[in-house]
Design a protein around this motif. Structure first.
Motif, PDB file in Angstrom:
ATOM      1  N   ARG A  84      54.749  53.188  34.332  1.00 44.69           N
ATOM      2  CA  ARG A  84      55.333  52.829  32.941  1.00 44.69           C
ATOM      3  C   ARG A  84      55.919  53.984  32.296  1.00 44.69           C
ATOM      4  O   ARG A  84      56.659  53.987  31.217  1.00 44.69           O
ATOM      5  CB  ARG A  84      53.985  52.448  32.285  1.00 44.69           C
ATOM      6  CG  ARG A  84      53.311  51.231  32.583  1.00 44.69           C
ATOM      7  CD  ARG A  84      52.212  50.867  31.799  1.00 44.69           C
ATOM      8  NE  ARG A  84      51.205  49.914  32.216  1.00 44.69           N
ATOM      9  CZ  ARG A  84      51.269  48.584  32.103  1.00 44.69           C
ATOM     10  NH1 ARG A  84      52.450  48.194  31.392  1.00 44.69           N
ATOM     11  NH2 ARG A  84      50.298  47.702  32.823  1.00 44.69           N
ATOM     12  N   PHE A  87      59.445  53.001  33.607  1.00 48.31           N
ATOM     13  CA  PHE A  87      59.907  51.775  33.172  1.00 48.31           C
ATOM     14  C   PHE A  87      58.886  51.218  32.148  1.00 48.31           C
ATOM     15  O   PHE A  87      58.043  50.662  32.536  1.00 48.31           O
ATOM     16  CB  PHE A  87      59.834  50.852  34.656  1.00 48.31           C
ATOM     17  CG  PHE A  87      60.646  51.480  35.882  1.00 48.31           C
ATOM     18  CD1 PHE A  87      61.927  51.431  35.850  1.00 48.31           C
ATOM     19  CD2 PHE A  87      59.766  51.879  36.845  1.00 48.31           C
ATOM     20  CE1 PHE A  87      62.487  52.136  37.165  1.00 48.31           C
ATOM     21  CE2 PHE A  87      60.441  52.332  37.699  1.00 48.31           C
ATOM     22  CZ  PHE A  87      61.824  52.802  38.047  1.00 48.31           C
ATOM     23  N   ASN A  89      57.430  48.748  29.396  1.00 50.89           N
ATOM     24  CA  ASN A  89      57.343  47.215  29.090  1.00 50.89           C
ATOM     25  C   ASN A  89      58.401  46.785  28.249  1.00 50.89           C
ATOM     26  O   ASN A  89      59.119  47.401  27.494  1.00 50.89           O
ATOM     27  CB  ASN A  89      56.149  46.798  28.376  1.00 50.89           C
ATOM     28  CG  ASN A  89      54.839  46.855  29.347  1.00 50.89           C
ATOM     29  OD1 ASN A  89      55.016  47.225  30.399  1.00 50.89           O
ATOM     30  ND2 ASN A  89      53.640  46.505  28.818  1.00 50.89           N
ATOM     31  N   VAL A  90      58.933  45.553  28.578  1.00 47.88           N
ATOM     32  CA  VAL A  90      59.973  45.044  27.835  1.00 47.88           C
ATOM     33  C   VAL A  90      59.225  44.282  26.676  1.00 47.88           C
ATOM     34  O   VAL A  90      58.521  43.288  26.681  1.00 47.88           O
ATOM     35  CB  VAL A  90      60.616  43.934  28.825  1.00 47.88           C
ATOM     36  CG1 VAL A  90      61.727  43.217  28.116  1.00 47.88           C
ATOM     37  CG2 VAL A  90      61.351  44.727  30.014  1.00 47.88           C
ATOM     38  N   HIS A 107      56.022  42.761  28.185  1.00 45.01           N
ATOM     39  CA  HIS A 107      55.880  42.449  29.736  1.00 45.01           C
ATOM     40  C   HIS A 107      56.159  43.655  30.460  1.00 45.01           C
ATOM     41  O   HIS A 107      57.299  44.172  30.142  1.00 45.01           O
ATOM     42  CB  HIS A 107      56.677  41.388  30.220  1.00 45.01           C
ATOM     43  CG  HIS A 107      56.446  39.822  29.330  1.00 45.01           C
ATOM     44  ND1 HIS A 107      55.254  39.183  29.766  1.00 45.01           N
ATOM     45  CD2 HIS A 107      57.072  39.090  28.446  1.00 45.01           C
ATOM     46  CE1 HIS A 107      55.322  38.161  29.041  1.00 45.01           C
ATOM     47  NE2 HIS A 107      56.413  37.988  28.325  1.00 45.01           N
ATOM     48  N   ARG A 108      55.597  43.738  31.454  1.00 42.90           N
ATOM     49  CA  ARG A 108      55.716  44.963  32.485  1.00 42.90           C
ATOM     50  C   ARG A 108      57.086  44.674  33.050  1.00 42.90           C
ATOM     51  O   ARG A 108      57.362  43.425  33.319  1.00 42.90           O
ATOM     52  CB  ARG A 108      54.717  45.547  33.417  1.00 42.90           C
ATOM     53  CG  ARG A 108      54.592  44.561  34.568  1.00 42.90           C
ATOM     54  CD  ARG A 108      53.392  44.904  35.403  1.00 42.90           C
ATOM     55  NE  ARG A 108      52.902  43.665  36.079  1.00 42.90           N
ATOM     56  CZ  ARG A 108      51.899  42.769  35.133  1.00 42.90           C
ATOM     57  NH1 ARG A 108      51.133  43.646  34.212  1.00 42.90           N
ATOM     58  NH2 ARG A 108      51.756  41.729  35.659  1.00 42.90           N
ATOM     59  N   VAL A 109      57.754  45.653  33.730  1.00 38.38           N
ATOM     60  CA  VAL A 109      59.122  45.388  34.253  1.00 38.38           C
ATOM     61  C   VAL A 109      58.644  44.665  35.933  1.00 38.38           C
ATOM     62  O   VAL A 109      57.669  45.016  36.420  1.00 38.38           O
ATOM     63  CB  VAL A 109      59.781  46.327  34.650  1.00 38.38           C
ATOM     64  CG1 VAL A 109      60.562  46.930  33.162  1.00 38.38           C
ATOM     65  CG2 VAL A 109      59.285  47.595  35.350  1.00 38.38           C
ATOM     66  N   ALA A 110      59.645  43.946  36.307  1.00 41.06           N
ATOM     67  CA  ALA A 110      59.313  43.367  37.671  1.00 41.06           C
ATOM     68  C   ALA A 110      58.978  44.092  38.737  1.00 41.06           C
ATOM     69  O   ALA A 110      58.235  43.835  39.794  1.00 41.06           O
ATOM     70  CB  ALA A 110      60.656  42.399  38.143  1.00 41.06           C
ATOM     71  N   ASP A 113      55.436  44.688  38.948  1.00 41.84           N
ATOM     72  CA  ASP A 113      54.603  43.674  39.383  1.00 41.84           C
ATOM     73  C   ASP A 113      54.339  43.639  40.800  1.00 41.84           C
ATOM     74  O   ASP A 113      53.222  43.417  41.150  1.00 41.84           O
ATOM     75  CB  ASP A 113      55.442  42.283  39.175  1.00 41.84           C
ATOM     76  CG  ASP A 113      55.538  42.001  37.510  1.00 41.84           C
ATOM     77  OD1 ASP A 113      54.803  42.439  37.058  1.00 41.84           O
ATOM     78  OD2 ASP A 113      56.318  41.001  37.547  1.00 41.84           O
ATOM     79  N   GLU A 154      67.063  50.234  40.617  1.00 41.61           N
ATOM     80  CA  GLU A 154      66.729  50.966  39.433  1.00 41.61           C
ATOM     81  C   GLU A 154      67.552  52.285  39.587  1.00 41.61           C
ATOM     82  O   GLU A 154      68.097  52.765  38.671  1.00 41.61           O
ATOM     83  CB  GLU A 154      65.479  51.133  39.258  1.00 41.61           C
ATOM     84  CG  GLU A 154      64.531  49.956  38.698  1.00 41.61           C
ATOM     85  CD  GLU A 154      65.284  49.394  37.155  1.00 41.61           C
ATOM     86  OE1 GLU A 154      65.515  50.362  36.586  1.00 41.61           O
ATOM     87  OE2 GLU A 154      64.914  48.312  37.070  1.00 41.61           O
TER      88      GLU A 154
END
Length: 178
Positions: A84, A87, A89-90, A107-110, A113, A154
């Protein structure tokens, strides 16, 4: 004041501005390289974790020096939060709640996931009441591949590129066929 003095002053101002710009550009490149280095280190740890869990899925009876599920759960949880930092969260309007701490809103980035899948699989396997299923190995391998591909995306242009003539070949899984 003559024209020569004005021209000299303008030239000196231009040179100072140019030197300042070059110094800024060099420091930005160094900062980017530092972030990339840290991201590669973090990504390497995630890949190690995913590989360890994938191996546990392939050889569930092998216990020897393999990390325990508890160790895998703790490591995955920490790597999610470290991720995090790279990256965040969105944030969307539909979930812009203040009920959570700022780093956990949205939402956390893909990419993360895949790491959450690793965490959840380790938790699932740690519970003796849950059965082991051979499909877990394939699911873990797919998650790792998506993670590596996502991390490469990324990092984008800062990654070193390999030319086509350096491409390897498909290697049979059976060592007797090498």
């Amino acid at each position: 004041m003559n024209l020569m003095t004005l021209t000299d002053g303008a030239l000196a101002t231009f040179v100072v501005g140019l030197v300042t710009f070059v110094q800024w550009w060099v420091s930005e490149r160094a900062r980017t390289r530092q972030r990339d280095t840290e991201m590669v280190h973090w990504g390497g740890e995630v890949i190690d974790l995913m590989a360890a869990l994938e191996a546990r899925c392939e050889f569930p009876e092998f216990e020897s020096d393999a990390p325990t599920y508890f160790q895998l759960i703790v490591k995955a949880s920490a790597l999610i939060d470290r991720g995090r930092l790279f990256f965040p969260n969105v944030i969307t309007k539909s979930i812009a709640t203040t009920a959570k701490p700022p780093a956990y809103r949205g939402h956390r980035v893909a990419l993360l996931d895949e790491l959450v899948r690793t965490y959840l699989l380790a938790k699932h396997l740690a519970d003796p009441a849950n059965g082991f299923e051979p499909i877990f190995k394939r699911k873990m391998r797919e998650a790792r591949r998506r993670f590596v591909s996502g991390l490469q995306t990324e990092m984008g242009r800062t990654l070193r590129r390999s030319s086509r003539e350096k491409a390897g070949v498909s290697i049979p899984a059976d060592p007797r066929k090498w």
